[in-house]
Design a protein around this motif. Sequence first.
Motif, PDB file in Angstrom:
ATOM      1  N   ARG A 198       0.850  -1.177   0.000  1.00  0.00           N
ATOM      2  CA  ARG A 198       0.000   0.000   0.000  1.00  0.00           C
ATOM      3  C   ARG A 198       0.894   1.237   0.000  1.00  0.00           C
ATOM      4  O   ARG A 198       1.941   1.253   0.640  1.00  0.00           O
ATOM      5  N   ARG A 199       0.491   2.256  -0.718  1.00  0.00           N
ATOM      6  CA  ARG A 199       1.339   3.427  -0.900  1.00  0.00           C
ATOM      7  C   ARG A 199       1.778   4.083   0.409  1.00  0.00           C
ATOM      8  O   ARG A 199       2.916   4.520   0.524  1.00  0.00           O
ATOM      9  N   PRO A 200       0.901   4.224   1.405  1.00  0.00           N
ATOM     10  CA  PRO A 200       1.336   4.918   2.633  1.00  0.00           C
ATOM     11  C   PRO A 200       2.547   4.281   3.305  1.00  0.00           C
ATOM     12  O   PRO A 200       3.360   4.991   3.881  1.00  0.00           O
ATOM     13  N   VAL A 201       2.699   2.954   3.228  1.00  0.00           N
ATOM     14  CA  VAL A 201       3.812   2.313   3.925  1.00  0.00           C
ATOM     15  C   VAL A 201       5.133   2.526   3.191  1.00  0.00           C
ATOM     16  O   VAL A 201       6.187   2.182   3.720  1.00  0.00           O
ATOM     17  N   LEU A 202       5.096   3.099   1.988  1.00  0.00           N
ATOM     18  CA  LEU A 202       6.311   3.324   1.221  1.00  0.00           C
ATOM     19  C   LEU A 202       6.873   4.729   1.391  1.00  0.00           C
ATOM     20  O   LEU A 202       7.970   5.020   0.929  1.00  0.00           O
ATOM     21  N   HIS A 203       6.140   5.593   2.055  1.00  0.00           N
ATOM     22  CA  HIS A 203       6.606   6.965   2.251  1.00  0.00           C
ATOM     23  C   HIS A 203       7.698   6.999   3.320  1.00  0.00           C
ATOM     24  O   HIS A 203       7.611   6.316   4.347  1.00  0.00           O
ATOM     25  N   TRP A 204       8.721   7.798   3.087  1.00  0.00           N
ATOM     26  CA  TRP A 204       9.817   7.898   4.053  1.00  0.00           C
ATOM     27  C   TRP A 204       9.327   8.406   5.409  1.00  0.00           C
ATOM     28  O   TRP A 204       9.829   7.983   6.458  1.00  0.00           O
ATOM     29  N   SER A 205       8.358   9.288   5.396  1.00  0.00           N
ATOM     30  CA  SER A 205       7.829   9.806   6.657  1.00  0.00           C
ATOM     31  C   SER A 205       7.184   8.717   7.494  1.00  0.00           C
ATOM     32  O   SER A 205       7.087   8.841   8.720  1.00  0.00           O
ATOM     33  N   PHE A 206       6.740   7.645   6.849  1.00  0.00           N
ATOM     34  CA  PHE A 206       6.199   6.491   7.571  1.00  0.00           C
ATOM     35  C   PHE A 206       7.303   5.486   7.889  1.00  0.00           C
ATOM     36  O   PHE A 206       7.336   4.901   8.977  1.00  0.00           O
ATOM     37  N   ARG A 207       8.227   5.299   6.968  1.00  0.00           N
ATOM     38  CA  ARG A 207       9.235   4.258   7.096  1.00  0.00           C
ATOM     39  C   ARG A 207      10.293   4.571   8.150  1.00  0.00           C
ATOM     40  O   ARG A 207      10.683   3.701   8.932  1.00  0.00           O
ATOM     41  N   PHE A 208      10.791   5.800   8.164  1.00  0.00           N
ATOM     42  CA  PHE A 208      11.910   6.097   9.061  1.00  0.00           C
ATOM     43  C   PHE A 208      11.563   5.907  10.540  1.00  0.00           C
ATOM     44  O   PHE A 208      12.354   5.308  11.284  1.00  0.00           O
ATOM     45  N   PRO A 209      10.422   6.386  11.026  1.00  0.00           N
ATOM     46  CA  PRO A 209      10.092   6.114  12.442  1.00  0.00           C
ATOM     47  C   PRO A 209      10.056   4.621  12.759  1.00  0.00           C
ATOM     48  O   PRO A 209      10.469   4.208  13.845  1.00  0.00           O
ATOM     49  N   ASP A 231      21.057  12.498   2.044  1.00  0.00           N
ATOM     50  CA  ASP A 231      20.287  13.602   2.614  1.00  0.00           C
ATOM     51  C   ASP A 231      19.533  13.168   3.869  1.00  0.00           C
ATOM     52  O   ASP A 231      19.437  13.930   4.837  1.00  0.00           O
ATOM     53  N   HIS A 232      19.020  11.949   3.871  1.00  0.00           N
ATOM     54  CA  HIS A 232      18.329  11.448   5.067  1.00  0.00           C
ATOM     55  C   HIS A 232      19.319  11.189   6.203  1.00  0.00           C
ATOM     56  O   HIS A 232      18.990  11.377   7.375  1.00  0.00           O
ATOM     57  N   TYR A 233      20.523  10.765   5.844  1.00  0.00           N
ATOM     58  CA  TYR A 233      21.548  10.523   6.862  1.00  0.00           C
ATOM     59  C   TYR A 233      21.890  11.813   7.600  1.00  0.00           C
ATOM     60  O   TYR A 233      21.917  11.849   8.835  1.00  0.00           O
ATOM     61  N   GLY A 234      22.131  12.886   6.848  1.00  0.00           N
ATOM     62  CA  GLY A 234      22.508  14.140   7.485  1.00  0.00           C
ATOM     63  C   GLY A 234      21.380  14.782   8.267  1.00  0.00           C
ATOM     64  O   GLY A 234      21.598  15.344   9.344  1.00  0.00           O
ATOM     65  N   ALA A 235      20.157  14.689   7.739  1.00  0.00           N
ATOM     66  CA  ALA A 235      19.037  15.404   8.351  1.00  0.00           C
ATOM     67  C   ALA A 235      18.370  14.635   9.481  1.00  0.00           C
ATOM     68  O   ALA A 235      17.909  15.241  10.460  1.00  0.00           O
ATOM     69  N   GLU A 236      18.312  13.297   9.356  1.00  0.00           N
ATOM     70  CA  GLU A 236      17.514  12.530  10.316  1.00  0.00           C
ATOM     71  C   GLU A 236      18.257  11.355  10.944  1.00  0.00           C
ATOM     72  O   GLU A 236      18.224  11.161  12.160  1.00  0.00           O
ATOM     73  N   ILE A 237      18.903  10.536  10.110  1.00  0.00           N
ATOM     74  CA  ILE A 237      19.455   9.274  10.616  1.00  0.00           C
ATOM     75  C   ILE A 237      20.579   9.512  11.610  1.00  0.00           C
ATOM     76  O   ILE A 237      20.550   9.006  12.740  1.00  0.00           O
ATOM     77  N   ARG A 238      21.577  10.286  11.210  1.00  0.00           N
ATOM     78  CA  ARG A 238      22.707  10.521  12.110  1.00  0.00           C
ATOM     79  C   ARG A 238      22.294  11.235  13.399  1.00  0.00           C
ATOM     80  O   ARG A 238      22.649  10.774  14.498  1.00  0.00           O
ATOM     81  N   PRO A 239      21.526  12.347  13.332  1.00  0.00           N
ATOM     82  CA  PRO A 239      21.110  12.976  14.591  1.00  0.00           C
ATOM     83  C   PRO A 239      20.327  12.047  15.507  1.00  0.00           C
ATOM     84  O   PRO A 239      20.515  12.067  16.731  1.00  0.00           O
ATOM     85  N   SER A 240      19.469  11.230  14.919  1.00  0.00           N
ATOM     86  CA  SER A 240      18.662  10.311  15.740  1.00  0.00           C
ATOM     87  C   SER A 240      19.539   9.265  16.405  1.00  0.00           C
ATOM     88  O   SER A 240      19.351   8.946  17.587  1.00  0.00           O
ATOM     89  N   LEU A 241      20.500   8.714  15.660  1.00  0.00           N
ATOM     90  CA  LEU A 241      21.374   7.695  16.231  1.00  0.00           C
ATOM     91  C   LEU A 241      22.326   8.292  17.260  1.00  0.00           C
ATOM     92  O   LEU A 241      22.627   7.662  18.284  1.00  0.00           O
ATOM     93  N   GLU A 242      22.798   9.489  17.017  1.00  0.00           N
ATOM     94  CA  GLU A 242      23.668  10.130  18.005  1.00  0.00           C
ATOM     95  C   GLU A 242      22.922  10.388  19.308  1.00  0.00           C
ATOM     96  O   GLU A 242      23.501  10.282  20.389  1.00  0.00           O
ATOM     97  N   SER A 243      21.635  10.690  19.203  1.00  0.00           N
ATOM     98  CA  SER A 243      20.839  10.895  20.422  1.00  0.00           C
ATOM     99  C   SER A 243      20.661   9.597  21.206  1.00  0.00           C
ATOM    100  O   SER A 243      20.349   9.626  22.396  1.00  0.00           O
ATOM    101  N   LEU A 244      20.864   8.450  20.516  1.00  0.00           N
ATOM    102  CA  LEU A 244      20.772   7.142  21.179  1.00  0.00           C
ATOM    103  C   LEU A 244      22.134   6.658  21.685  1.00  0.00           C
ATOM    104  O   LEU A 244      22.243   5.539  22.166  1.00  0.00           O
TER     105      LEU A 244
END
Length: 551
Positions: A198-209, A231-244
């Motif tokens: 289904r399309r909603p499960v393919l959106h990055w805004s759904f997948r990354f969380p 771009d996702h690494y710099g904006a979301e992935i790295r900051p999120s992992l560093e917070s962990l």
Amino acid sequence: METWRCVRRGYGRCVAGRGRYSMFPYPLKSLGRDWTSPWEDLQRYCWNRHISSCLRWPGHYSRSPYPYFSSRHFSLNCRPPLLFESGTQFQYCNWRPDHLSNTSLIRLSSYIMNSDRDEPSSKRRKHHGKGSVYLGTIKRNWEYLCSHNKEKMKDLDGRDVDSTCEDNEEKFDFSVMSYNILSQDLLEDNSHLYRHCRRPVLHWSFRFPNILKEIKHFDADVLCLQEVQEDHYGAEIRPSLESLGYHCEYKMKTGRKPDGCAICFKHSKFSLLSVNPVEFCRRDIPLLDRDNIGLVLLLQPKIPRAASPSLCVANTHLLYNPRRGDIKLTQLAMLLAEISSVAHRKDGSFCPIIMCGDFNSVPGSPLYSFIKEGKLNYEGLAIGKVSGQEQSSRGQRILSIPIWPPNLGISQNCVYEAQQVPRVEKTDSDLTQAQLEKTEVLVSAEKVPSHLRHHFSLSSVYSHYLPDTGLPEVTTCHSQSAITVDYIFYSAEKEDAARGPGAEVALVGGLKLLARLSLLTEQDLWTVNGLPNEHNSSDHLPLLAKFRLEL
């Protein structure tokens, strides 16, 4: 009969008959109450639902206005006759009459087909394998591989469970996760692989969380991630992992490829000794024109001892193309050469090694066997057979000897070597540069046998087949295939590697494999509509293992 004619012609919607979208001579409420309504009407009801679920059904609309049957509300006490005869245009439809039986429950649902990505019902196979299905997810269990002293670990539900391992005061336990998280750009460029979603499960805004939730839940000490989009690494992935509590190192693919590999480790467990990226693309070597990369880290465990053994962790994503085994083997040789350089000790031995990644090769293939056995005779081997993904070898050329040219600077033992130029005695008539280069290539080809070797004894964390059924485990599943291509390899003593992966108390060059997170079969994954789905947001499963470093 206007409605019947519309369905027979394959139209996606019908405006004739009782109302614009009417498919029933009786009100829906009456149909739910009175199953004695003529079978012809019930058949029409089913046709619309399943016609809309057929992939590439001629004339079907991406959003069907009709409800469909699923299992609740009212019972049918008899089995309907076969709706379609073979040879008609409906032979491609996936409606199965045996789905309606004495115990079938049907309900009217408000679900609307989102697009032709929705998987036909025949793809949603209802087999039960190793995993157990609950709340739309498949449970993966920890498999413990040693016995004696008990220590606490957590299962996927967060409950404490007992693992049993040999007690040793001089020890350092850590866990490793390898996970291809599916680059969003690659997902969108290859949308045909995700028609079942289904399309909603393919959106990055759904997948990354979802992905971050998995990482946080398993809480591995070392993460090896593939298909990490820059771009996702710099904006979301790295900051999120560093917070962990992770320190992150990243290497993007060369060229214009938007993704790469990352190795992240817990500050509380390791110190960083060195970072060693490997670029497989060499513009001066025509064979190596692909942008895949590797990343090798040397880590120091944080323990109260003055001197502790270091750990070499490598991560890679080899070329996908099933027909280019020559490139895959050369990329692997380049990674092994870097590992050999990083993990080499002054006394000539190697520190413990863990090598993770998406190797785009299946278990038992020549490339896989080379990793585990440390040798490969590739004489007469077709390039499409190297990874085991290509079924036919027709029209394929044979691997050249040597596979890569001498100017790569890597020997057939997969180590770096100084460029060897054969000595040519001077004569009255000096050789031209072209003649000299030709002589160098000929001499090198004569000296190189058709054998590849490496110095490590590597074993796979997983055995790749269920011992009770022999069904293959899979690490990736989408609309076109479900296979194993992801691995965690670790250095092992020869005698222990011979026991096979998962052997009890497996000594691994100073490492013990304590536990692994179970993998699943293709049948298991289709019970939750394959990958990605509402709970698993990549087309790969995360691999997870727990090790003990003997000090």
